[in-house]
Design a protein around this motif. Structure first.
Motif, PDB file in Angstrom:
ATOM      1  N   LEU A  63       0.864  -1.175   0.000  1.00 37.38           N
ATOM      2  CA  LEU A  63       0.000   0.000   0.000  1.00 37.38           C
ATOM      3  C   LEU A  63       0.898   1.221   0.000  1.00 37.38           C
ATOM      4  N   LEU A  64       0.736   2.067  -1.005  1.00 34.95           N
ATOM      5  CA  LEU A  64       1.649   3.183  -1.229  1.00 34.95           C
ATOM      6  C   LEU A  64       0.921   4.516  -1.143  1.00 34.95           C
ATOM      7  N   PRO A  65       1.629   5.586  -0.783  1.00 32.15           N
ATOM      8  CA  PRO A  65       0.994   6.904  -0.728  1.00 32.15           C
ATOM      9  C   PRO A  65       0.834   7.541  -2.107  1.00 32.15           C
ATOM     10  N   GLN A  66       1.589   7.055  -3.089  1.00 31.87           N
ATOM     11  CA  GLN A  66       1.553   7.637  -4.437  1.00 31.87           C
ATOM     12  C   GLN A  66       2.008   6.596  -5.450  1.00 31.87           C
ATOM     13  N   GLU A  67       1.896   6.935  -6.724  1.00 27.40           N
ATOM     14  CA  GLU A  67       2.280   6.023  -7.796  1.00 27.40           C
ATOM     15  C   GLU A  67       3.753   5.638  -7.657  1.00 27.40           C
ATOM     16  N   PRO A  68       4.059   4.333  -7.773  1.00 24.85           N
ATOM     17  CA  PRO A  68       5.452   3.901  -7.678  1.00 24.85           C
ATOM     18  C   PRO A  68       6.207   4.150  -8.985  1.00 24.85           C
ATOM     19  N   VAL A  69       7.517   4.056  -8.911  1.00 20.94           N
ATOM     20  CA  VAL A  69       8.332   4.169 -10.122  1.00 20.94           C
ATOM     21  C   VAL A  69       8.090   2.953 -11.001  1.00 20.94           C
ATOM     22  N   ASP A  70       8.341   3.094 -12.285  1.00 20.40           N
ATOM     23  CA  ASP A  70       8.176   1.991 -13.224  1.00 20.40           C
ATOM     24  C   ASP A  70       9.387   1.073 -13.142  1.00 20.40           C
ATOM     25  N   ASP A  71       9.191  -0.123 -12.595  1.00 18.01           N
ATOM     26  CA  ASP A  71      10.257  -1.127 -12.545  1.00 18.01           C
ATOM     27  C   ASP A  71       9.833  -2.374 -13.307  1.00 18.01           C
ATOM     28  N   SER A  72       9.021  -2.176 -14.351  1.00 19.33           N
ATOM     29  CA  SER A  72       8.479  -3.300 -15.113  1.00 19.33           C
ATOM     30  C   SER A  72       9.555  -4.163 -15.763  1.00 19.33           C
ATOM     31  N   SER A  73      10.743  -3.642 -15.948  1.00 16.36           N
ATOM     32  CA  SER A  73      11.823  -4.446 -16.538  1.00 16.36           C
ATOM     33  C   SER A  73      12.202  -5.624 -15.640  1.00 16.36           C
ATOM     34  N   GLU A  74      11.841  -5.563 -14.360  1.00 17.85           N
ATOM     35  CA  GLU A  74      12.151  -6.640 -13.417  1.00 17.85           C
ATOM     36  C   GLU A  74      11.082  -7.737 -13.394  1.00 17.85           C
ATOM     37  N   PHE A  75      10.016  -7.591 -14.191  1.00 19.49           N
ATOM     38  CA  PHE A  75       8.885  -8.511 -14.161  1.00 19.49           C
ATOM     39  C   PHE A  75       8.580  -9.043 -15.557  1.00 19.49           C
ATOM     40  N   ASP A  76       7.779 -10.122 -15.601  1.00 24.14           N
ATOM     41  CA  ASP A  76       7.386 -10.730 -16.875  1.00 24.14           C
ATOM     42  C   ASP A  76       6.124 -10.086 -17.451  1.00 24.14           C
ATOM     43  N   HIS A  77       5.161  -9.765 -16.585  1.00 18.19           N
ATOM     44  CA  HIS A  77       3.876  -9.231 -17.037  1.00 18.19           C
ATOM     45  C   HIS A  77       3.403  -8.212 -16.010  1.00 18.19           C
ATOM     46  N   VAL A  78       3.018  -7.031 -16.482  1.00 17.66           N
ATOM     47  CA  VAL A  78       2.599  -5.958 -15.579  1.00 17.66           C
ATOM     48  C   VAL A  78       1.336  -5.306 -16.149  1.00 17.66           C
ATOM     49  N   VAL A  79       0.294  -5.237 -15.306  1.00 17.90           N
ATOM     50  CA  VAL A  79      -0.960  -4.599 -15.690  1.00 17.90           C
ATOM     51  C   VAL A  79      -1.385  -3.645 -14.579  1.00 17.90           C
ATOM     52  N   GLU A  80      -2.274  -2.726 -14.945  1.00 15.40           N
ATOM     53  CA  GLU A  80      -2.747  -1.790 -13.931  1.00 15.40           C
ATOM     54  C   GLU A  80      -4.158  -1.346 -14.275  1.00 15.40           C
ATOM     55  N   ALA A  81      -4.947  -1.106 -13.215  1.00 14.43           N
ATOM     56  CA  ALA A  81      -6.339  -0.695 -13.399  1.00 14.43           C
ATOM     57  C   ALA A  81      -6.814   0.088 -12.185  1.00 14.43           C
ATOM     58  N   SER A  82      -7.911   0.794 -12.366  1.00 13.43           N
ATOM     59  CA  SER A  82      -8.531   1.530 -11.266  1.00 13.43           C
ATOM     60  C   SER A  82      -9.537   0.635 -10.558  1.00 13.43           C
ATOM     61  N   LEU A  83      -9.695   0.900  -9.265  1.00 16.39           N
ATOM     62  CA  LEU A  83     -10.597   0.112  -8.432  1.00 16.39           C
ATOM     63  C   LEU A  83     -11.267   1.040  -7.437  1.00 16.39           C
ATOM     64  N   HIS A  84     -12.586   0.989  -7.374  1.00 10.05           N
ATOM     65  CA  HIS A  84     -13.309   1.811  -6.414  1.00 10.05           C
ATOM     66  C   HIS A  84     -13.509   1.028  -5.123  1.00 10.05           C
ATOM     67  N   VAL A  85     -13.074   1.608  -4.013  1.00  4.81           N
ATOM     68  CA  VAL A  85     -13.179   0.978  -2.698  1.00  4.81           C
ATOM     69  C   VAL A  85     -14.042   1.904  -1.836  1.00  4.81           C
ATOM     70  N   SER A  86     -15.290   1.519  -1.630  1.00  9.70           N
ATOM     71  CA  SER A  86     -16.281   2.423  -1.031  1.00  9.70           C
ATOM     72  C   SER A  86     -15.929   2.895   0.376  1.00  9.70           C
ATOM     73  N   ARG A  87     -15.555   1.987   1.252  1.00  3.88           N
ATOM     74  CA  ARG A  87     -15.291   2.370   2.649  1.00  3.88           C
ATOM     75  C   ARG A  87     -13.830   2.226   3.050  1.00  3.88           C
ATOM     76  N   GLY A  88     -12.969   1.945   2.076  1.00  2.00           N
ATOM     77  CA  GLY A  88     -11.547   1.886   2.377  1.00  2.00           C
ATOM     78  C   GLY A  88     -11.035   0.537   2.861  1.00  2.00           C
ATOM     79  N   ARG A  89     -11.798  -0.540   2.643  1.00  2.00           N
ATOM     80  CA  ARG A  89     -11.319  -1.885   3.000  1.00  2.00           C
ATOM     81  C   ARG A  89     -11.125  -2.686   1.720  1.00  2.00           C
ATOM     82  N   LEU A  90      -9.884  -3.059   1.454  1.00  2.00           N
ATOM     83  CA  LEU A  90      -9.499  -3.783   0.251  1.00  2.00           C
ATOM     84  C   LEU A  90      -9.273  -5.247   0.595  1.00  2.00           C
TER      85      LEU A  90
END
Length: 161
Positions: A63-90
């Motif tokens: 859980l991060l306070p802001q967007e992380p740096v792009d380190d995708s070169s260290e991984f095989d597959h990287v995806v990202e999406a938005s998610l709505h969390v109504s009361r803050g419990r993930l």
């Protein structure tokens, strides 16, 4: 401040779920042919993250306070999406886990961004049903979450077999 949790989850049906803990997590219509190809099913309050194997995988949730740096070169597959969390419990869980017992963490209520970075996919695929018997062959998934406005999902790096 960054908060991190280490989990081992059963990736039943080749997927993990990240969702609003108060959601029913219904992704039945979200697994389109494109979602399967991207290894990412998206609903407003739930995400399905495709895996290469149908066994246990290791998962790191950060859980991060802001967007992380792009380190995708260290991984095989990287995806990202938005998610709505109504009361803050993930919730982070295997596809068939019992939701009330799933790992849950506190995030900012409202829109969050989720980046799923997966590694060790070739070795895990080769080992198949035995991949979770050794750290050298276990699929690894890192899930990063931070508050961010809603935005289109995207594949940052695509793994092809």
């Amino acid at each position: 401040m960054t908060t991190t949790a280490e989990l081992t989850l059963f990736a039943d049906y080749f997927q993990l779920h990240v969702s609003d803990a108060d959601s029913d997590g219904d992704l039945s219509d979200a697994w389109t042919p494109r979602a399967v190809a991207d290894h990412l099913a998206v609903a407003r309050d739930a995400l399905g993250i495709g895996t290469a194997v149908n066994v246990h995988v290791t998962v790191t949730v950060s859980l991060l306070p802001q967007e992380p740096v792009d380190d995708s070169s260290e991984f095989d597959h990287v995806v990202e999406a938005s998610l709505h969390v109504s009361r803050g419990r993930l919730s982070v869980q295997g596809c068939t886990d019992y939701t009330p017992e799933a790992a849950a963490c506190e995030v900012m209520p409202g829109w969050n961004r989720v980046r799923a970075s997966r590694s060790n996919l070739a070795r895990a695929t080769e080992a198949d049903v035995d991949s979770d018997e050794s750290p050298e062959t276990t699929e690894k998934v890192r899930i990063q979450v931070w508050p961010a406005p809603e935005a289109a999902s995207r594949v940052i790096k695509r793994w092809t077999t």
